[in-house]
Design a protein around this motif. Structure first.
Motif, PDB file in Angstrom:
ATOM      1  N   TRP A 212       0.804  -1.229   0.000  1.00 26.26           N
ATOM      2  CA  TRP A 212       0.000   0.000   0.000  1.00 26.26           C
ATOM      3  C   TRP A 212       0.834   1.274   0.000  1.00 26.26           C
ATOM      4  O   TRP A 212       0.487   2.241  -0.680  1.00 26.26           O
ATOM      5  N   GLN A 213       1.977   1.278   0.698  1.00 26.40           N
ATOM      6  CA  GLN A 213       2.765   2.514   0.779  1.00 26.40           C
ATOM      7  C   GLN A 213       3.357   2.912  -0.578  1.00 26.40           C
ATOM      8  O   GLN A 213       3.338   4.070  -0.960  1.00 26.40           O
ATOM      9  N   PHE A 216       0.485   4.196  -2.714  1.00 29.67           N
ATOM     10  CA  PHE A 216       0.056   5.514  -2.224  1.00 29.67           C
ATOM     11  C   PHE A 216       0.983   6.597  -2.781  1.00 29.67           C
ATOM     12  O   PHE A 216       0.537   7.623  -3.298  1.00 29.67           O
ATOM     13  N   GLU A 217       2.282   6.329  -2.714  1.00 29.25           N
ATOM     14  CA  GLU A 217       3.279   7.289  -3.196  1.00 29.25           C
ATOM     15  C   GLU A 217       3.159   7.475  -4.716  1.00 29.25           C
ATOM     16  O   GLU A 217       3.238   8.592  -5.225  1.00 29.25           O
ATOM     17  N   TRP A 219       0.500   7.194  -6.519  1.00 27.71           N
ATOM     18  CA  TRP A 219      -0.681   8.005  -6.831  1.00 27.71           C
ATOM     19  C   TRP A 219      -0.501   9.460  -6.392  1.00 27.71           C
ATOM     20  O   TRP A 219      -1.021  10.382  -7.015  1.00 27.71           O
ATOM     21  N   ARG A 220       0.276   9.671  -5.314  1.00 30.53           N
ATOM     22  CA  ARG A 220       0.546  11.051  -4.884  1.00 30.53           C
ATOM     23  C   ARG A 220       1.281  11.798  -6.009  1.00 30.53           C
ATOM     24  O   ARG A 220       0.922  12.924  -6.360  1.00 30.53           O
ATOM     25  N   SER A 251     -10.297   5.468   6.716  1.00 25.77           N
ATOM     26  CA  SER A 251      -8.958   5.733   6.188  1.00 25.77           C
ATOM     27  C   SER A 251      -7.847   5.593   7.226  1.00 25.77           C
ATOM     28  O   SER A 251      -7.960   6.072   8.346  1.00 25.77           O
ATOM     29  N   ARG A 253      -4.617   6.450   6.148  1.00 29.14           N
ATOM     30  CA  ARG A 253      -3.780   7.603   5.814  1.00 29.14           C
ATOM     31  C   ARG A 253      -4.511   8.434   4.759  1.00 29.14           C
ATOM     32  O   ARG A 253      -5.055   7.865   3.803  1.00 29.14           O
ATOM     33  N   THR A 254      -4.509   9.746   4.939  1.00 29.98           N
ATOM     34  CA  THR A 254      -5.124  10.628   3.944  1.00 29.98           C
ATOM     35  C   THR A 254      -4.241  11.848   3.740  1.00 29.98           C
ATOM     36  O   THR A 254      -3.749  12.430   4.700  1.00 29.98           O
ATOM     37  N   LEU A 271      -6.513  11.957  -1.250  1.00 33.71           N
ATOM     38  CA  LEU A 271      -5.865  10.678  -1.542  1.00 33.71           C
ATOM     39  C   LEU A 271      -5.919   9.874  -0.247  1.00 33.71           C
ATOM     40  O   LEU A 271      -5.378  10.309   0.775  1.00 33.71           O
ATOM     41  N   TYR A 273      -5.889   6.004   1.913  1.00 33.33           N
ATOM     42  CA  TYR A 273      -5.645   4.557   2.005  1.00 33.33           C
ATOM     43  C   TYR A 273      -6.847   3.983   2.764  1.00 33.33           C
ATOM     44  O   TYR A 273      -6.947   4.133   3.971  1.00 33.33           O
ATOM     45  N   ILE A 306      -6.226   1.954  -2.412  1.00 33.96           N
ATOM     46  CA  ILE A 306      -5.772   3.356  -2.422  1.00 33.96           C
ATOM     47  C   ILE A 306      -6.769   4.130  -3.277  1.00 33.96           C
ATOM     48  O   ILE A 306      -7.094   3.702  -4.387  1.00 33.96           O
TER      49      ILE A 306
END
Ligand code: GAP
Length: 446
Positions: A212-213, A216-217, A219-220, A251, A253-254, A271, A273, A306
């Motif tokens: 997931w991390q 997430f990065e 998509w950021r 969530s 993380r947002t 964004l 998780y 995500i």
């Protein structure tokens, strides 16, 4: 765009006025006095919106091998919203003034005890649910209650198994969709910023928990690329990490992407998780197994998710605010929309230098018809003098103005079959041969 220019003092009034005058955005149901929280997009607003939506689709769905497009119904089985917690908890705090009876969202006012309009005492705070209820079918009892979706996201979670069964995608993969969503906002405000009927462009990207991390990065970064691609001023955009107590219930993380609007720095995109919250809940409630089977390693698990979520109306507002420019050209002040050519609702305007010279009009029509085949967002403009035409096109953000003059017809032999192309931002003109015109414009609107 690197340098951040301050907004004019009356920025929102200027933008709202330009948007109405030039056919971008109208108040919803205006001739009946409007309907709070609704706006209608006019011809140019619709073109701008479609351009933005199409770029999004190309960038996040068609342009990737790991994404699948969706178009789910706005009306869904009400159990969807019971399962996600929206029916019980999709709410904002509300208080009513004991004196003027107006209602306010209390987390948006400074003094939660005093009416911001008349100064009267505010009554007790309660949670106001924002789901828009409707009745589906001929029965008018509780069995027919449904809701207009408050987010497009759930249409993708409930179709997760369908897509997996049809396409057998490899992990990680995602679903993407654009569409309307509805929220009974207590205080719709700030033009198209807070609406009751809005449009979203959302991705639900499914990963193994351990991945997931990284996703997430990824998509950021992709969201920042998007911001640049549609011409949103990056200098006015901020990533804000949302703290533990302030995130949505689903969530872990947002990051909110916030934009500096003239009325303050506020959310543009989110964004999140979402963990395996949605698929697990829907699996439990529907008794349908929504796990994913990884054939390669013989593993079965509920994927984690995500979610990059983009409001289309807020994109429109940020694009318009980023494009709005005032300068002086010649000796007179100018107000114009400096859109990136790829989002501009009209890419090119074609004019005969004089509209009472049939030979000029005929040649200009030829050029217009030739371009229209490949560049449909084109405008014929023969009103007033050339200077006025340019200003009108600048105001709606048309990047190129093509003029057919006597040189085009051969008055100066070396210029025969060339036209002038005027650049919106600099006002500079250059001559191009008619044969090169189409590719020159196509190259810049990519
Ligand atoms: N699926 C997640 C979700 O819906 P959200 O933060 O509630 O998350 C996502 O909404 C985006 O939708 C926001 O970042 C914003 O761009 C847009 N949005 C939300 N409420 C809105 C409203 N009332 N009017 C206009 N846009 C809105």
């Amino acid at each position: 765009m690197t340098e951040k220019k301050p907004y004019p003092a009356d920025m929102m009034e200027k933008l709202v006025s330009l948007a109405k005058r030039r056919g971008f955005i109208y108040q919803g149901s205006e001739i009946y006095g409007g309907l709070a929280g609704t706006y209608d997009y006019g011809p140019l607003g619709t073109a701008l919106k479609n351009n933005i939506k199409n770029i999004w689709w190309r960038m996040f769905v068609d342009g990737r091998d790991d994404m699948y497009g969706m178009d789910a119904s706005i009306l869904m089985n009400p159990r969807v919203w019971e399962t996600t917690g929206h029916v019980a908890g999709f709410a904002d705090p509300l208080s009513e003034c004991t004196k003027c009876k107006k209602r306010f969202r209390t987390d948006q006012i400074e003094d939660r005890t005093k009416c911001p309009e008349c100064g009267g005492a505010l009554g007790p705070e309660r949670q106001f649910n924002m789901m828009l209820k409707t009745q589906v079918g001929a029965m008018e009892d509780s069995s027919s209650i449904s809701y207009l979706r408050p987010e497009t996201a759930q249409g993708m979670f409930v179709n997760f198994k369908n897509v997996v069964d049809s396409f057998h995608p490899k992990m990680p993969f995602g679903l993407g969709q654009t569409g309307k969503a509805f929220r009974n906002e207590i205080t719709p405000r700030d033009f198209i910023f807070r609406l009751r009927e809005l449009e979203q462009m959302e991705v639900e990207y499914f990963v193994k928990e351990s991945d997931w991390q990284r996703a997430f990065e990824e998509w950021r970064v992709a969201m920042n690329t998007w911001i640049d691609t549609v011409g949103i001023d990056r200098a006015r955009t901020h990533e804000v990490e949302i703290g533990d107590g302030d995130r949505a219930h689903y969530s872990k993380r947002t990051i909110d992407f916030e934009f500096e609007y003239p009325f303050g720095q506020k959310e543009l995109y989110g964004l999140a998780y979402r963990t395996d919250f949605d698929l697990s809940r829907h699996s439990e409630a529907s008794k349908v197994d929504l796990s994913y089977r990884d054939e390669e390693v013989g593993e079965k698990f509920i994927p984690h998710c995500i979610e990059p979520s983009f409001g289309l109306d807020r994109t429109m507002l940020a694009v318009l605010l980023s494009a709005y420019t005032e300068d002086t050209m010649g000796d007179s002040p100018r107000e114009y929309l400096k859109f990136h050519p790829r989002v501009a609702p009209i890419k090119v305007a074609v004019s005969p230098l004089l509209k009472n010279k049939p030979e000029l009009v005929e040649k200009a029509r030829e050029v217009y018809d030739m371009l229209k085949k490949d560049i449909p967002q084109i405008m014929w403009d023969d009103n007033g003098n050339v200077g006025k035409r340019y200003r009108r096109q600048d105001e709606i953000g048309t990047p190129f103005c093509v003029t057919i003059d006597f040189d085009t017809l051969g008055e100066t032999p070396e210029h025969k079959d060339t036209v002038t192309v005027r650049d919106r931002d600099t006002g500079n003109q250059k001559r191009l041969s008619i044969g090169d015109l189409k590719n020159y414009i196509l190259e810049q609107i990519k």
